[in-house]
Design an enzyme around this catalytic site. Structure first.
Site, PDB file in Angstrom:
ATOM      1  N   ASP A 104       0.842  -1.193   0.000  1.00  0.00           N
ATOM      2  CA  ASP A 104       0.000   0.000   0.000  1.00  0.00           C
ATOM      3  C   ASP A 104       0.880   1.246   0.000  1.00  0.00           C
ATOM      4  O   ASP A 104       2.046   1.204   0.412  1.00  0.00           O
ATOM      5  CB  ASP A 104      -0.887   0.027   1.256  1.00  0.00           C
TER       6      ASP A 104
HETATM    7  N1  URA Z   1      -1.221  -6.044   3.715  1.00  0.00           N
HETATM    8  C1  URA Z   1      -1.721  -4.786   3.762  1.00  0.00           C
HETATM    9  O1  URA Z   1      -2.764  -4.548   4.339  1.00  0.00           O
HETATM   10  N2  URA Z   1      -1.032  -3.813   3.125  1.00  0.00           N
HETATM   11  C2  URA Z   1       0.135  -4.015   2.503  1.00  0.00           C
HETATM   12  O2  URA Z   1       0.723  -3.071   1.966  1.00  0.00           O
HETATM   13  C3  URA Z   1       0.649  -5.325   2.478  1.00  0.00           C
HETATM   14  C4  URA Z   1      -0.040  -6.317   3.090  1.00  0.00           C
END
Ligand code: URA
Length: 239
Positions: A104
């Protein structure tokens, strides 16, 4: 056979212009012999290339370990926001690297970038179950019930079935280590939110045998070592 300047610049270490200069200065040896013409043709799979005495690996693919900082999209391009490719020099960007999986925008930590589509595909394929380890900071304290719930394999409110996942509270429980064998959208955040422990910060520590280099500051990158590349190929069952 490939042109020497094209081959060396394809490693992403130098631009074509810089390579021409290196060659003209006699700093490039092919099989131990100085070659002064950038357009000289060499056979990439057999020629031993050195620049200033250092061996140059002209492998067909490039593998980059990035310590992703918060604020960059795990994408190759975006019309409005910076992407993880923006930290790379133009020579490397030109090679068409892409991130293997996504973090993310606000997640930090280990991200592999490559132009090896085959390896990326295999690493991400659902059947491979490559461990991804994250450190999360949560609002609340992780307890034994949370550990058991993740270990049993959660089913989220929207019906998403998660594979059993590892959860280890750290310190007073406001931090934890989460180990997933899959990578569904926002998975760590959704699982921990479903346990009433929303994620405040998320950081990826490792993916399979690849461990984030502690020496890499956020926003910095380096090429994978030969050992790291071999370890990745090993889990792939590739030669
Ligand atoms: N899980 C998440 O919620 N975000 C990420 O960036 C990676 C794994």
């Amino acid at each position: 056979m490939e042109r020497l300047d094209k081959l060396l610049s394809s490693t992403g270490r130098w631009s074509r212009k810089e390579v021409k200069e290196l060659v003209r200065q006699g700093r490039v040896l092919v099989d131990g012999v100085s070659v002064l013409r950038p357009e000289e043709k060499v056979e990439p799979s057999v020629a031993a290339l050195t620049v200033d005495g250092q061996t140059v690996d002209c492998a067909p693919f490039v593998y980059v370990m990035l310590h992703k900082p918060a604020g960059l999209l795990s994408a190759t391009e975006d019309s409005r926001q910076p992407t993880v490719l923006d930290v790379l020099p133009p020579e490397l960007k030109k090679r068409g690297l892409f991130p293997v999986g996504r973090l993310d925008k606000d997640t930090t930590g280990l991200l592999l970038l490559t132009d090896d589509g085959d390896l990326a595909h295999r690493l991400l394929s659902p059947g491979k179950h490559v461990d991804k380890v994250y450190r999360a900071e949560v609002d609340g304290k992780i307890d034994e019930d949370d550990v058991q719930a993740l270990a049993a394999g959660m089913v989220l409110a929207d019906g998403l079935r998660c594979l059993p996942a590892g959860l280890e509270p750290l310190g007073d429980g406001s931090q934890c280590r989460v180990t997933l064998q899959e990578g569904k959208y926002h998975q760590v955040k959704r699982m921990l939110a479903a346990r009433g422990k929303p994620v405040l910060a998320l950081h990826r520590l490792s993916m399979g045998p690849l461990v984030l280099d502690e020496g890499l500051k956020a926003g910095n990158w380096r090429f994978l070592t030969a050992r790291e590349r071999a370890a990745l190929k090993e889990i792939e069952g590739l030669p």
